[in-house]
Design an enzyme around this catalytic site. Sequence first.
Site, short mmCIF file in Angstrom:
data_model
loop_
_atom_site.label_atom_id
_atom_site.label_comp_id
_atom_site.label_asym_id
_atom_site.label_seq_id
_atom_site.Cartn_x
_atom_site.Cartn_y
_atom_site.Cartn_z
N ARG A 56 0.81 -1.23 0.06
CA ARG A 56 -0.03 -0.17 -0.20
C ARG A 56 1.06 1.19 -0.05
O ARG A 56 0.37 2.29 0.55
CB ARG A 56 -0.92 0.01 1.06
CG ARG A 56 -2.09 -1.25 1.25
CD ARG A 56 -3.03 -0.77 2.16
NE ARG A 56 -4.08 -2.00 2.38
CZ ARG A 56 -4.74 -2.16 3.42
NH1 ARG A 56 -4.71 -1.27 4.11
NH2 ARG A 56 -5.46 -3.12 3.60
N ARG A 102 -3.40 6.09 -1.43
CA ARG A 102 -3.80 6.66 0.11
C ARG A 102 -3.18 7.67 0.80
O ARG A 102 -3.60 8.59 0.91
CB ARG A 102 -3.65 5.14 0.67
CG ARG A 102 -4.54 3.90 0.54
CD ARG A 102 -4.11 2.83 1.36
NE ARG A 102 -5.30 1.83 0.81
CZ ARG A 102 -4.80 0.95 0.14
NH1 ARG A 102 -3.80 0.84 -0.67
NH2 ARG A 102 -5.75 0.03 -0.39
N ARG A 114 -5.92 11.85 -8.16
CA ARG A 114 -7.18 10.95 -8.33
C ARG A 114 -8.62 11.76 -8.14
O ARG A 114 -9.62 11.18 -8.35
CB ARG A 114 -7.13 10.05 -6.89
CG ARG A 114 -6.65 8.80 -7.13
CD ARG A 114 -7.63 7.63 -7.93
NE ARG A 114 -8.89 7.85 -7.43
CZ ARG A 114 -9.14 7.13 -6.25
NH1 ARG A 114 -8.46 6.47 -5.49
NH2 ARG A 114 -10.71 7.41 -5.86
N ASP A 143 -6.31 -2.99 -8.36
CA ASP A 143 -6.80 -3.49 -7.15
C ASP A 143 -6.86 -5.13 -7.43
O ASP A 143 -7.11 -5.73 -8.55
CB ASP A 143 -7.98 -2.91 -6.82
CG ASP A 143 -8.43 -3.19 -5.37
OD1 ASP A 143 -8.05 -2.47 -4.39
OD2 ASP A 143 -9.15 -4.03 -5.03
N TYR A 162 -15.01 -11.74 -1.00
CA TYR A 162 -15.68 -10.58 -1.74
C TYR A 162 -16.96 -10.91 -2.35
O TYR A 162 -17.96 -10.32 -2.23
CB TYR A 162 -14.86 -9.62 -2.31
CG TYR A 162 -14.09 -8.97 -1.50
CD1 TYR A 162 -14.56 -7.91 -0.53
CD2 TYR A 162 -12.49 -9.08 -1.54
CE1 TYR A 162 -13.62 -7.12 0.37
CE2 TYR A 162 -11.68 -8.28 -0.56
CZ TYR A 162 -12.27 -7.24 0.15
OH TYR A 162 -11.21 -6.48 0.95
O1 CP3 Z 1 0.03 0.63 -2.86
C1 CP3 Z 1 -0.30 -0.74 -3.35
O2 CP3 Z 1 -0.36 -1.64 -2.58
C2 CP3 Z 1 -0.86 -1.01 -4.77
C3 CP3 Z 1 -1.96 -1.04 -5.06
C4 CP3 Z 1 -2.97 -1.91 -4.24
C5 CP3 Z 1 -4.39 -1.44 -4.10
N1 CP3 Z 1 -5.16 -2.62 -3.57
C6 CP3 Z 1 -4.81 0.04 -4.21
C7 CP3 Z 1 -5.89 0.56 -3.61
C8 CP3 Z 1 -2.97 -3.13 -4.06
C9 CP3 Z 1 -1.61 -4.17 -3.99
C10 CP3 Z 1 -4.37 -3.58 -3.49
C11 CP3 Z 1 -4.66 -4.76 -3.03
C12 CP3 Z 1 -5.86 -5.25 -2.10
N2 CP3 Z 1 -6.99 -4.37 -2.67
C13 CP3 Z 1 -5.91 -5.99 -1.18
C14 CP3 Z 1 -4.91 -7.01 -0.90
C15 CP3 Z 1 -3.79 -6.33 0.07
C16 CP3 Z 1 -4.52 -5.79 1.24
O3 CP3 Z 1 -4.04 -4.71 1.65
O4 CP3 Z 1 -4.59 -6.62 2.10
C17 CP3 Z 1 -7.27 -6.06 -0.99
C18 CP3 Z 1 -7.73 -6.84 0.20
C19 CP3 Z 1 -7.89 -4.96 -1.54
C20 CP3 Z 1 -9.43 -4.90 -1.57
C21 CP3 Z 1 -9.62 -3.29 -1.12
N3 CP3 Z 1 -9.38 -2.11 -1.90
C22 CP3 Z 1 -9.68 -2.78 -0.05
C23 CP3 Z 1 -9.81 -3.55 1.39
C24 CP3 Z 1 -9.82 -1.32 0.08
C25 CP3 Z 1 -9.83 -0.35 1.03
C26 CP3 Z 1 -10.97 0.74 1.19
C27 CP3 Z 1 -10.49 1.70 2.09
O5 CP3 Z 1 -10.73 2.99 1.26
O6 CP3 Z 1 -10.32 1.70 3.31
C28 CP3 Z 1 -9.49 -0.97 -1.51
C29 CP3 Z 1 -9.40 0.27 -2.05
C30 CP3 Z 1 -7.99 0.87 -2.78
N4 CP3 Z 1 -7.24 -0.01 -3.27
C31 CP3 Z 1 -7.47 1.92 -2.59
C32 CP3 Z 1 -6.16 1.98 -2.85
C33 CP3 Z 1 -5.08 2.80 -2.97
C34 CP3 Z 1 -7.89 3.18 -1.59
C35 CP3 Z 1 -9.01 3.56 -2.58
C36 CP3 Z 1 -8.87 5.14 -2.43
O7 CP3 Z 1 -7.60 5.83 -2.22
O8 CP3 Z 1 -9.84 5.68 -2.96
#
Ligand code: CP3
Length: 358
Positions: free
Chosen positions: A36, A40, A49, A85, A160
């Site tokens: 991550r 973020r 974004r 994602d 999911y």
């Molecule tokens: O920086 C990185 O790791 C690269 C990009 C990445 C994202 N998601 C971008 C993202 C990666 C590797 C993921 C994987 C991912 N997505 C996982 C496995 C890794 C982990 O963290 O356990 C999971 C479970 C997801 C599903 C998912 N997508 C979740 C639980 C969330 C969070 C929701 C929240 O806002 O709290 C996302 C959204 C997400 N994926 C964001 C990002 C940058 C945040 C969205 C935003 O910034 O609007």
Amino acid sequence: MSALTIPAARRTLNNAPIIDAANGKTPTRTPVWFMRQAGRSLPEYKKVREGISMLDSCFMPELLAEITLQPVRRHDVDAAILFSDIVVPLRAAGVGVEIVAGRGPVLDAPVRSREDVLNLPVLEGNVPEVEQGIGIILDELSDSQALIGFAGAPFTLASYLVEGGPSKNHEKTKAMMHGDPETWHALMARLVPTIVNSLKSQIDAGIDAVQLFDSWAGFLTERDYTEFVLPYSTEILEEVGKYQLPRIHFGVGTGELLGAMSKAGSEVMGVDWRVPLDKAAERIAAVSGPKVLQGNLDPALLFAGRAPLTKEIERIKAEAQTAIDAGHATGHIFNLGHGVLPNTVAEDITEAVSIIHS
Ligand code: CP3
């Protein structure tokens, strides 16, 4: 090299610390990247974004490349993680899914019955927008900085799909697993080609390593993991193994599962922050022989200030060395034990990277 091996036409890296460590060679410095790290916490991320939904941004080549590169420019990490994602391959296949800010992936319709499983779309080909984005990223990375691609593992994706969104207890998922195992196995088998094709597409485009995220596997008993999940993650890692690039396998809260997960076949095991690396290595080596470790700073420590942070980083490096000296591990890639927390200050990440490198 077996007859099955298909080396991809990848760029040649030069002493890339992450790749050297993943291959069991001594790196020029302790390699580090953070799960991550992209998106973020960075102000420059929030800016680009603005007004674009999370999943739409994952299909915009210039934008996904820019967001992938932002943390590399800022923090001097040894690898970029592709901005994408785990639900991108589902969206690319035609599944109705959105990412709701602050919540995570939410499905238009959950997958609960045998019929739902048979109707679940499968990703047949590549994902051209992601491939174009990878091309742009590789043009900017130096030949010692690796690009890590990734996919969600079938259990985490299935959770999911079955729950219809994020879940605290994964009760509907476990109900299907135990109440209707045939449908469960059909769902897992149906997810495998989507995940494999997504990874093949990233590999064709030139990624240097892959990580399989089984984020929620830690909710399972070892028995259930072995029966209901391991065969499918193994199949995926086996397919990817034909391309000869380092494979990393990670899940949260998987201390009890490290031995079982290590059987799936990755070179590198990601370790959650709850388990000391030397203990983790013992559990892995006892089942699969020594592997490379990745991890495992508690992401909350990025809020603690320089002195406690330095102490924790030194402890983790020492535990990795203990594991290597004991013959239980063949290398160490520094990372967090889960992702960067949303409120983390960007400068504190840069500082942590510099402490890890020194
Ligand atoms: O920086 C990185 O790791 C690269 C990009 C990445 C994202 N998601 C971008 C993202 C990666 C590797 C993921 C994987 C991912 N997505 C996982 C496995 C890794 C982990 O963290 O356990 C999971 C479970 C997801 C599903 C998912 N997508 C979740 C639980 C969330 C969070 C929701 C929240 O806002 O709290 C996302 C959204 C997400 N994926 C964001 C990002 C940058 C945040 C969205 C935003 O910034 O609007």
